[in-house]
Design a protein around this motif. Structure first.
Motif, short mmCIF file in Angstrom:
data_model
loop_
_atom_site.label_atom_id
_atom_site.label_comp_id
_atom_site.label_asym_id
_atom_site.label_seq_id
_atom_site.Cartn_x
_atom_site.Cartn_y
_atom_site.Cartn_z
N LEU A 1 -14.73 -11.76 17.97
CA LEU A 1 -15.38 -12.53 16.83
C LEU A 1 -15.70 -14.01 18.27
CD1 LEU A 1 -13.38 -12.06 13.89
CD2 LEU A 1 -15.63 -11.37 15.09
N GLU B 1 -11.32 -6.35 16.00
CA GLU B 1 -11.64 -7.27 14.44
C GLU B 1 -12.02 -8.93 15.54
OE1 GLU B 1 -9.72 -6.55 11.13
OE2 GLU B 1 -8.04 -7.71 12.28
N TYR B 2 -10.68 -9.38 16.42
CA TYR B 2 -10.12 -9.95 16.65
C TYR B 2 -10.96 -11.19 17.85
CZ TYR B 2 -7.81 -14.72 17.60
OH TYR B 2 -7.79 -16.02 17.41
N LYS C 1 -12.20 -19.76 15.08
CA LYS C 1 -11.25 -18.70 14.01
C LYS C 1 -9.96 -18.90 14.33
CE LYS C 1 -11.38 -15.45 18.14
NZ LYS C 1 -11.95 -13.95 19.38
N PHE D 1 -11.32 0.08 4.36
CA PHE D 1 -10.13 -0.88 5.64
C PHE D 1 -9.26 -0.38 5.40
CE2 PHE D 1 -8.01 -4.22 7.18
CZ PHE D 1 -8.70 -4.31 8.58
N SER E 1 -19.43 -14.52 11.01
CA SER E 1 -20.21 -13.46 11.85
C SER E 1 -20.42 -12.14 11.05
CB SER E 1 -19.91 -13.08 13.06
OG SER E 1 -18.15 -12.12 12.40
N GLY E 2 -20.06 -11.93 9.91
CA GLY E 2 -20.42 -11.59 8.92
C GLY E 2 -18.99 -10.14 8.23
N TYR E 3 -18.05 -10.04 9.89
CA TYR E 3 -16.74 -9.48 9.56
C TYR E 3 -16.57 -9.94 8.56
CZ TYR E 3 -12.99 -6.35 10.91
OH TYR E 3 -11.96 -5.92 10.79
N ILE E 4 -16.31 -8.99 7.41
CA ILE E 4 -14.32 -8.85 6.12
C ILE E 4 -13.24 -8.64 6.65
CG2 ILE E 4 -13.32 -9.46 4.06
CD1 ILE E 4 -16.67 -8.40 3.40
N PHE E 5 -11.87 -10.13 7.12
CA PHE E 5 -11.14 -9.88 6.89
C PHE E 5 -10.35 -9.09 5.32
CE2 PHE E 5 -11.78 -12.10 10.33
CZ PHE E 5 -10.87 -11.58 11.07
N VAL F 1 -14.66 -14.07 4.61
CA VAL F 1 -15.72 -13.66 6.17
C VAL F 1 -16.28 -14.49 6.52
CG1 VAL F 1 -18.26 -13.60 5.37
CG2 VAL F 1 -16.06 -12.57 3.22
N HIS F 2 -15.84 -13.88 7.95
CA HIS F 2 -15.70 -14.93 8.85
C HIS F 2 -17.64 -14.71 9.25
CE1 HIS F 2 -16.59 -15.89 13.67
NE2 HIS F 2 -15.25 -16.36 12.93
#
Length: 306
Positions: free
Chosen positions: A272, A268-269, A276, A242, A186-190, A183-184
């Motif tokens: 950000l 997604e990258y 990262k 996803f 920013s809230g984005y989940i990889f 979980v970055h």
């Protein structure tokens, strides 16, 4: 409770140490345990925090979730600092760390990350130091670390084939490395299923069914209580969503890996902010994720939802 810029006490005797983007975890027990060891160039930072917590006491264990460069970078440094410390990891991790090509790759990515993140800071350069695994850990192994505290080993391949989770039974805390979603800030989940979607989803289900009330991932912030419960509820459905998204992109572009890598990277990258993952490592992982989806899309997905 945040004790200083480098130490946060998550629960009594459990600490998150270092930069929040790549933390390590310390369990302060009669036999103190470090879980993972981040980058090599932050070795002194981690060690200073460990000393502030333990004083003159020494680490007994360093447990490795997997052998990626940003999880094993400072292991050798700590082994030199605490020669009696045991290094525990999977059998496959032991094989990986015995190969010169793997060691060179880990060292190179640590140097690259150092050039990005800390080239102008007060941190001194600390090259990656190779090490050997002392204890091979497998599913069901239990480490007694004193005061009736036990750590159970859970095999969770999928992010990598050598991935392990560690469950601190008495505190209902699970250390997931990168196999429980990343979980970055920013809230984005990889969802980083580098060695296979099916294995990854199976491992997610093991994590979700562990009974954990605290989840300590390999990057960014930990989750407690209601936030942990909700995260675990959403984990498998989010991963399936996803996979479906990536499958759609691949299908729309005739499964052209290069085109799809550029599209997903832009979504997604590139958007950000730092900190990262270094781009070379991200691209290696992205290609592996896409190939995992390609080999998985013909599977009946519904059977992984239970």
């Amino acid at each position: 409770m945040i004790l200083d810029d480098l130490i946060e006490e998550i629960s009594p005797g459990l600490y998150q140490i270092g930069d929040f983007a790549t933390p390590v975890f310390l369990v302060d027990a009669p036999s103190p345990v470090l879980v993972d060891a981040g980058y090599s160039f932050t070795s002194e930072l981690y060690a200073g925090a460990v000393h502030r917590i333990l004083g003159k006491r020494k680490l007994s264990w360093c447990l490795i979730t997997h052998t990626h460069f940003d999880h094993v970078g400072a292991v050798g440094y700590f082994k030199n600092l605490f020669p009696e410390m045991k290094i525990g990891a999977s059998g496959l991790a032991c094989q990986i760390m015995s190969k010169q090509k793997s060691l060179d790759h880990i060292a190179g990515l640590n140097l690259f990350a150092e050039s990005i993140f800390f080239s102008e800071t007060h941190l001194s350069s600390s090259p990656f130091q190779p090490f050997q695994i002392d204890t091979i850990l497998s599913e069901g192994d239990v480490l007694n670390i004193g005061n009736s505290l036990n750590i159970s080993v859970i095999e969770t391949p999928g992010h990598t084939r050598d991935s392990l989770c560690f469950y601190l039974n008495e505190q209902k805390t699970i250390f997931t490395g990168d196999c429980g979603g990343i979980v970055h800030d920013s809230g984005y989940i990889f969802y980083d299923f580098l060695s296979g979607c099916a294995a990854y989803i199976h491992s997610l289900n093991k994590i979700c069914n562990s009974g954990a009330e605290i989840l300590c991932p390999g990057h960014y912030n930990s989750f407690k209580d209601a936030k942990c419960e909700q995260y675990l509820v959403d984990l498998v459905p989010g991963c399936m969503k996803f996979i479906d998204f990536v499958s759609g992109i691949l299908s729309a572009h005739n499964n052209d890996i290069n085109i799809c890598m550029n599209i997903i990277k832009s979504l997604e990258y590139d958007v950000l902010p730092q900190p990262k993952q270094p781009e070379p490592a991200y691209l290696l992982n992205l290609e592996a994720r896409l190939r995992s989806v390609l080999s998985f899309v013909s599977t009946d997905l519904s059977r992984f939802l239970t």
